[in-house]
Design a protein around this motif. Structure first.
Motif, PDB file in Angstrom:
ATOM      1  N   LEU A 221     -23.137  66.613 -48.576  1.00  0.00           N
ATOM      2  CA  LEU A 221     -24.035  67.190 -49.568  1.00  0.00           C
ATOM      3  C   LEU A 221     -24.283  66.158 -50.662  1.00  0.00           C
ATOM      4  CD1 LEU A 221     -25.445  69.919 -50.395  1.00  0.00           C
ATOM      5  CD2 LEU A 221     -23.431  70.347 -51.822  1.00  0.00           C
ATOM      6  N   VAL A 222     -25.552  65.952 -51.009  1.00  0.00           N
ATOM      7  CA  VAL A 222     -25.922  64.996 -52.055  1.00  0.00           C
ATOM      8  C   VAL A 222     -26.834  65.692 -53.058  1.00  0.00           C
ATOM      9  CG1 VAL A 222     -27.036  62.801 -52.600  1.00  0.00           C
ATOM     10  CG2 VAL A 222     -25.774  63.055 -50.447  1.00  0.00           C
ATOM     11  N   GLY A 223     -26.394  65.725 -54.301  1.00  0.00           N
ATOM     12  CA  GLY A 223     -27.233  66.210 -55.380  1.00  0.00           C
ATOM     13  C   GLY A 223     -27.663  65.041 -56.248  1.00  0.00           C
ATOM     14  N   SER A 224     -28.913  65.061 -56.734  1.00  0.00           N
ATOM     15  CA  SER A 224     -29.393  63.893 -57.470  1.00  0.00           C
ATOM     16  C   SER A 224     -30.413  64.267 -58.536  1.00  0.00           C
ATOM     17  CB  SER A 224     -30.029  62.890 -56.493  1.00  0.00           C
ATOM     18  OG  SER A 224     -31.216  63.414 -55.927  1.00  0.00           O
ATOM     19  N   TYR A 225     -30.572  63.316 -59.472  1.00  0.00           N
ATOM     20  CA  TYR A 225     -31.615  63.382 -60.495  1.00  0.00           C
ATOM     21  C   TYR A 225     -32.250  62.002 -60.593  1.00  0.00           C
ATOM     22  CZ  TYR A 225     -33.852  63.216 -65.057  1.00  0.00           C
ATOM     23  OH  TYR A 225     -34.757  63.023 -66.063  1.00  0.00           O
ATOM     24  N   ALA A 226     -33.575  61.953 -60.541  1.00  0.00           N
ATOM     25  CA  ALA A 226     -34.302  60.685 -60.626  1.00  0.00           C
ATOM     26  C   ALA A 226     -35.402  60.785 -61.671  1.00  0.00           C
ATOM     27  CB  ALA A 226     -34.892  60.308 -59.268  1.00  0.00           C
TER      28      ALA A 226
ATOM     29  N   LYS B  35     -35.175  66.687 -59.809  1.00  0.00           N
ATOM     30  CA  LYS B  35     -33.817  67.206 -59.695  1.00  0.00           C
ATOM     31  C   LYS B  35     -33.753  68.024 -58.421  1.00  0.00           C
ATOM     32  CE  LYS B  35     -33.798  67.940 -64.720  1.00  0.00           C
ATOM     33  NZ  LYS B  35     -33.687  68.962 -65.788  1.00  0.00           N
ATOM     34  N   ARG B  36     -32.733  67.744 -57.597  1.00  0.00           N
ATOM     35  CA  ARG B  36     -32.706  68.437 -56.313  1.00  0.00           C
ATOM     36  C   ARG B  36     -31.364  68.259 -55.593  1.00  0.00           C
ATOM     37  NH1 ARG B  36     -35.907  64.413 -52.127  1.00  0.00           N
ATOM     38  NH2 ARG B  36     -35.284  62.468 -53.111  1.00  0.00           N
TER      39      ARG B  36
ATOM     40  N   ILE C 131     -24.448  62.611 -56.925  1.00  0.00           N
ATOM     41  CA  ILE C 131     -23.089  62.988 -56.547  1.00  0.00           C
ATOM     42  C   ILE C 131     -23.101  63.225 -55.046  1.00  0.00           C
ATOM     43  CG2 ILE C 131     -23.542  65.391 -57.206  1.00  0.00           C
ATOM     44  CD1 ILE C 131     -20.477  65.626 -57.716  1.00  0.00           C
ATOM     45  N   TRP C 132     -22.213  62.547 -54.349  1.00  0.00           N
ATOM     46  CA  TRP C 132     -22.187  62.510 -52.883  1.00  0.00           C
ATOM     47  C   TRP C 132     -20.855  63.089 -52.429  1.00  0.00           C
ATOM     48  CZ3 TRP C 132     -23.065  57.130 -50.121  1.00  0.00           C
ATOM     49  CH2 TRP C 132     -23.002  57.289 -48.744  1.00  0.00           C
TER      50      TRP C 132
END
Length: 450
Positions: free
Chosen positions: A90-95, A112-113, A446-447
């Motif tokens: 699971l990977v959550g990210s903000y760019a 954001k996703r 966050i990975w």
């Protein structure tokens, strides 16, 4: 032997059935297996920490030990029964880009996703057969689709005083079968914001998940790695079944080859190699008519200083040259020139302390012949793009003595990409006032792997 006969209609049907069977098997396991078993399957299978095979404990960058695990067909194990080849990520990210990507949408520079949610059938299936099969849930259409697939059979044989590891791999992405991190499928950055797209050679991921390939490989005397195979486009019906968008269609089998000299000196390791692919592609996906010809050849090298594993340094470099003959695009009015060249350079270096704290710097450059129609998004009609990437990451969990091992594997990262040139120029590359630096992107992720 004709390359068109490497994958026959019968073998194409077999590939379809095999993928469907694997998908059904994976679904059954997901329903029947308790959640406590959803752990990183390779670590569970071997009884080793993730850091034994991966630089920085998490991610695809392999140590020499990890490379041999892959070439050996993902079959090495601790001799204990009951291992289930199942894992999840699971990977959550903000760019955030420096300027809105869409001038009419003031929020188009923020994303954001949940970037990736993947399940894996990964590990030993029999004594000499193993698999790495990934299905990923898209953050846009919220459906699981086929991601990277690498199913391989491997067996060592004695050749005189030397040992040769022989294998066969069935996969769906050129270079995904490679054990080194200098080729496109496994190149840094391993996680990226995916907001700004650049032009790349065909072998650089353009065909990923849309093709099926069969290759034979050999690793002789722990020194010479050679691979030879071919790829065919998967049918649109099959791609629809596995939720992969079909692009262009190969008009015949595309040969792929790889040759590398690899040396593991225990405290350090290095490699130097060549790779290439010849592909005839109908960009409109039709079954007949002219094709665009892509002739790709790359040269690459790697270096790792492992020492006592307290301080680890790595360097990876690759150069790809592509010669294009655009018979189909030129005839359709989608290219102004019948032929042209495209080149890409990638260089990255990293430092990891105690398999926990890491920093990586990377440089990339795309340069090619101008074509006002093919590169219509550029005011200069040019694909030329240059940039840098800097990443810092922290992996608190993922080592043998860390909390929750081997169930908890976590990496937190900060990354920044900046462009010194985009589509030909530094300023006003689109003719509407947008500059290369407007695409600069800050990215946090966050990975997690289970």
């Amino acid at each position: 032997m004709s390359w068109n006969k490497v994958i026959s209609p019968q073998s194409s049907q077999f590939l379809h059935r095999l993928m469907a069977t694997l998908g059904s098997t994976l679904l059954v396991w997901l329903i029947c297996i308790p959640a406590a078993h959803a752990v990183p399957s390779f670590a569970r299978q071997t009884g080793e920490e993730c850091a034994a095979c991966h630089i920085g404990a998490l991610g695809p960058q392999l140590t020499p030990h990890g490379m041999m695990f892959k070439l050996g067909g993902f079959t090495d194990n601790d001799g204990k029964p009951g291992h289930i080849p199942l894992a999840a990520m699971l990977v959550g990210s903000y760019a955030h880009t420096s300027k809105d990507l869409d001038p009419t949408d003031s929020s188009s520079n923020d994303l954001k996703r949940i970037q990736e949610a993947s399940i894996f059938l990964a590990g030993r299936l029999s004594d000499h057969l193993g698999a790495f099969v990934q299905a990923t849930n898209s953050s846009t259409d919220h459906r699981f689709s086929m991601d990277n697939v690498d199913i391989r059979f491997a067996h060592p044989v004695q050749t005189g005083d030397s040992q040769t590891l022989l294998g066969v791999t069935l996969n769906n992405n050129p270079t995904v079968s490679d054990p080194l991190n200098s080729v496109p499928a496994w190149r840094f950055p391993f996680m990226s914001p995916e907001m700004v797209e650049t032009v790349s050679p065909l072998i650089d991921g353009v065909l990923g998940q849309q093709v099926g390939g069969l290759s034979a490989y050999a690793y002789w005397n722990s020194s010479v790695y050679a691979e030879l195979g071919g790829y065919r486009s998967l049918s649109k019906g099959f791609l629809d079944d596995v939720n992969v968008e079909a692009g262009g269609k190969l008009s015949k089998t595309a040969p792929y080859w790889r040759l590398a000299w690899i040396k593991d000196l225990r405290k350090q390791a290095w490699s130097a190699g060549l790779f290439g692919m010849n592909a005839d592609l109908r960009p409109d996906g039709s079954s007949s008519g002219p094709s665009d010809k892509f002739r790709d050849i790359g040269v690459d090298g790697t270096y790792q200083y492992l020492g006592t594993r307290k301080h680890i340094y790595t360097v990876n470099a690759a150069y790809i040259h592509e010669r294009q003959t655009r018979d189909a695009s030129f005839a359709a009015g989608e290219a102004a020139n019948l032929s042209g060249d495209l080149n890409r350079i990638d260089l990255n270096g990293s430092y990891y302390y105690d398999q926990t704290y890491g920093v990586t710097a990377a440089y990339f450059r795309v340069k090619g012949d101008s074509d006002a129609t093919l590169y219509a998004d550029s005011a200069a009609g040019s694909p030329d793009t240059t940039g840098w990437i800097l990443q810092a990451d922290w992996t608190p969990f993922g080592k043998e003595n860390s909390w929750g091992a081997p169930w908890a594997n976590v990496r937190l990262g900060l990354q920044y990409t900046w462009y010194t040139r985009f589509l030909g120029t530094k300023n006003n590359y689109d003719g509407a006032g947008r500059n290369a630096s407007d695409n600069n992107t800050a990215y946090a992720f966050i990975w997690l792997a289970f």
